[in-house]
Design a protein around this motif. Sequence first.
Motif, mmCIF file in Angstrom:
data_model
loop_
_atom_site.group_PDB
_atom_site.id
_atom_site.type_symbol
_atom_site.label_atom_id
_atom_site.label_comp_id
_atom_site.label_asym_id
_atom_site.label_seq_id
_atom_site.Cartn_x
_atom_site.Cartn_y
_atom_site.Cartn_z
ATOM 1 N N LYS A 1 0.838 -1.202 0.000
ATOM 2 C CA LYS A 1 0.000 0.000 0.000
ATOM 3 C C LYS A 1 0.875 1.255 0.000
ATOM 4 O O LYS A 1 2.091 1.190 0.202
ATOM 5 N N GLN A 2 0.205 2.391 -0.185
ATOM 6 C CA GLN A 2 0.883 3.683 -0.043
ATOM 7 C C GLN A 2 -0.069 4.679 0.593
ATOM 8 O O GLN A 2 -1.203 4.851 0.142
ATOM 9 N N LYS B 1 5.157 2.128 2.308
ATOM 10 C CA LYS B 1 3.827 2.742 2.430
ATOM 11 C C LYS B 1 3.893 4.146 3.020
ATOM 12 O O LYS B 1 2.947 4.918 2.897
ATOM 13 N N SER C 1 7.152 -3.558 2.630
ATOM 14 C CA SER C 1 5.878 -2.839 2.527
ATOM 15 C C SER C 1 5.688 -1.840 3.661
ATOM 16 O O SER C 1 5.072 -0.786 3.471
#
Length: 728
Positions: free
Chosen positions: A97-98, A290, A286
């Motif tokens: 995700k970001q 993110k 991650s």
Amino acid sequence: MSHLLNVGHVIPEKQKFKYDEFLRVIRQYRHLKMLKRSGRGHDSEGIAKTKKGECSIVCPACPHPGINLPPDWETAPEDKRFLYAQFVGLDANFRLKQKHASLEERDPSLGGGWAFFVEETAYKQHISATQNQIQPKSTCVSHNAINNPDKQTRGLSASGVGTVNCTRHDFKRPNGVGDLQFGERYTNMDYMFFSSLRDSKIQVLVVSYDIVCQWHINLRDRMLSYPHELHLSRSIQYMSFLIPKFHLPAHIESCNLSFSFNLIPGVGRTDGEAPEQGWANINPISQSTKEMGPGARRDTIDDHFNDLNWKKKTQFGNRMLKKIREAASEFREHSLTFKEFSDAVPEDVRKEWEAQVKCWESDSSAKNPYFNTSKVLSERDVRLQLAQEVASMEETTSDASACHVHASVMIANGIGIEDEQRKLASEFASIGQHATATQLSSLLERANYLRRKITSWIATQLLFMAESSRKRSQEVTPAESLDSTEEVKVYNIQLWLPSNLATKNILVSKELREYEWRLRHGQAHDALDEIRRMLRLRSYLYRYKDRFVRGVKANTRSNTVIENATANLNQAAERYRIARTAMLVLANALKTPVTWRSALQELREEDLRNLSEGLAGDTEGRRRISWVWLQDSATTAVDDDPRFNDALRIEWCRSRARMMRWSEEVELLKEEMRRILEFLSWEGNQWLARAKIIIGSDVLEQEGRAAYAQSQAAIRFGLSEFSVVQKF
């Protein structure tokens, strides 16, 4: 760093924090190293002329026209065309995700679209123009990626990433990665797919995707809405769409037969799961990415993908040698198995089956030989048949029976009572020593009702099986007595069906034994259907739990559901074993031929595994499917029964498919080994040619460029020599 820059070595009162500057230096360093390793420093046109995807490390084993394919590859015969196919797979990862950390204008990529990520500006414009498109609903099972593609993205700029991989060797493909704004929407995955393959000149393309049964529909029509530069090349003449092996059991039966890597020719032992396997290597970053800005995040992921591709590239020598040895051994084993099977089948029948399967392999719209066309007789079907036979007998006879219940109905009711006894026993065992009054009251009421039902059934049984009364009086126990006050022991009452009396030297009519044999036959197949259904359900629950369930409360609820599914599975397995044991006893008494045993085999604990599971310690290449999934049609004692022939044809076709896939795997591995050597040699010569390029007038700089190019060439030639040593 601040301390070293302080020439006077005087520590200021408040040391300035330089971490942000240090991160920028790291990012620029990685970017420059990527350009250097891709040969951009040896191009007289400079970095500005870098092409899309040029800085990515590509798979040397994949087909690259003009580099590692033979001169006559385009005119290869039809049965060898698969050797030059490109295998790609699509998947999404919602761990990467970001957050809304920055804006594209404030933090752009240093090299937009030069490696694995698609060029962001054109991609965002496409997504913005198509974001309101309605995605059609699934006609297969309820795939969340199709029916609910818009995930909750509060506080996120990207809910994850989608990728296009080489599914044979797990290499990320150039311009095959992109951010997902919501969920796994077609518009996102289409763009990555077309972007990754826009320059491909191959003829055969094999595409795998866990929802490909829906995604491939109208794919070419959707392509026409994209810019012309993203259209697939006209050289691509043959496209196959398949579902990865691990995901396939979750689909409906028609998908399992039409999109299977195990049945489609020309794919070897490819499993299509390469994208899933690669996530384990990238997921650890991650938590860091993110929090990054959009450009820094894409540059970081690009760098890690290049690193993973390079490591795989250097390990081809050992990996390919291990694969070819395994494939050759498995091919020999499956060839012998198939030959033994074929020799046992009449030649005319074998030729007919072979013609059917070859016709389907060349034309997918033809009749599928793997499809079971005959209906399996369930216990309900057998009851209906027996009722029809009784009605026919009553029409042709004038004698009125003194009993209003037929013998077949009596046997069927007895088997039903037997099932109720097992369920009641299981429920009594599950309540434990400290059951509530409500629980005990409910179970005792059911026990009393079952006792009255058994009493009524025994009265009917005596009209057909008077011998059962003598046996019951001889071996009755206090708990089995109908006058007993031990209500909880009602499930221990022996019913003395024909199968229970067959070994007691008690005379039982052949007609009654035949009735029970037929009913047990249907009961066993019903139990097998339930076992397969519970195995599919449990497999889905495990996958859902691993992928989506987080937290103690959610895990506890998920474990409870899985335990319930496992309990139902065990009950179905017990029901099957009881039915099969009864059939063995009755078959001996009736002298029934043993052909039925090939479909109703002994059920062991290790057989209770899902279609995609092997025995403990089995590798994917050596995994054997449990017989539970292979015997999907009832067999009878008569060899010319259509149900038996249907099952035999399906198993023969599957045995042939296993042999063919291993044969193709051997050929594919040999071709890939040759391609790896050709690609490494071509790449080494490319670096030697770069060593001779003169840019600028600085002699020292030119010597540095030449030395670096020669070192890179030596690495490629060294990898090639190592592969030769490994007996490619």
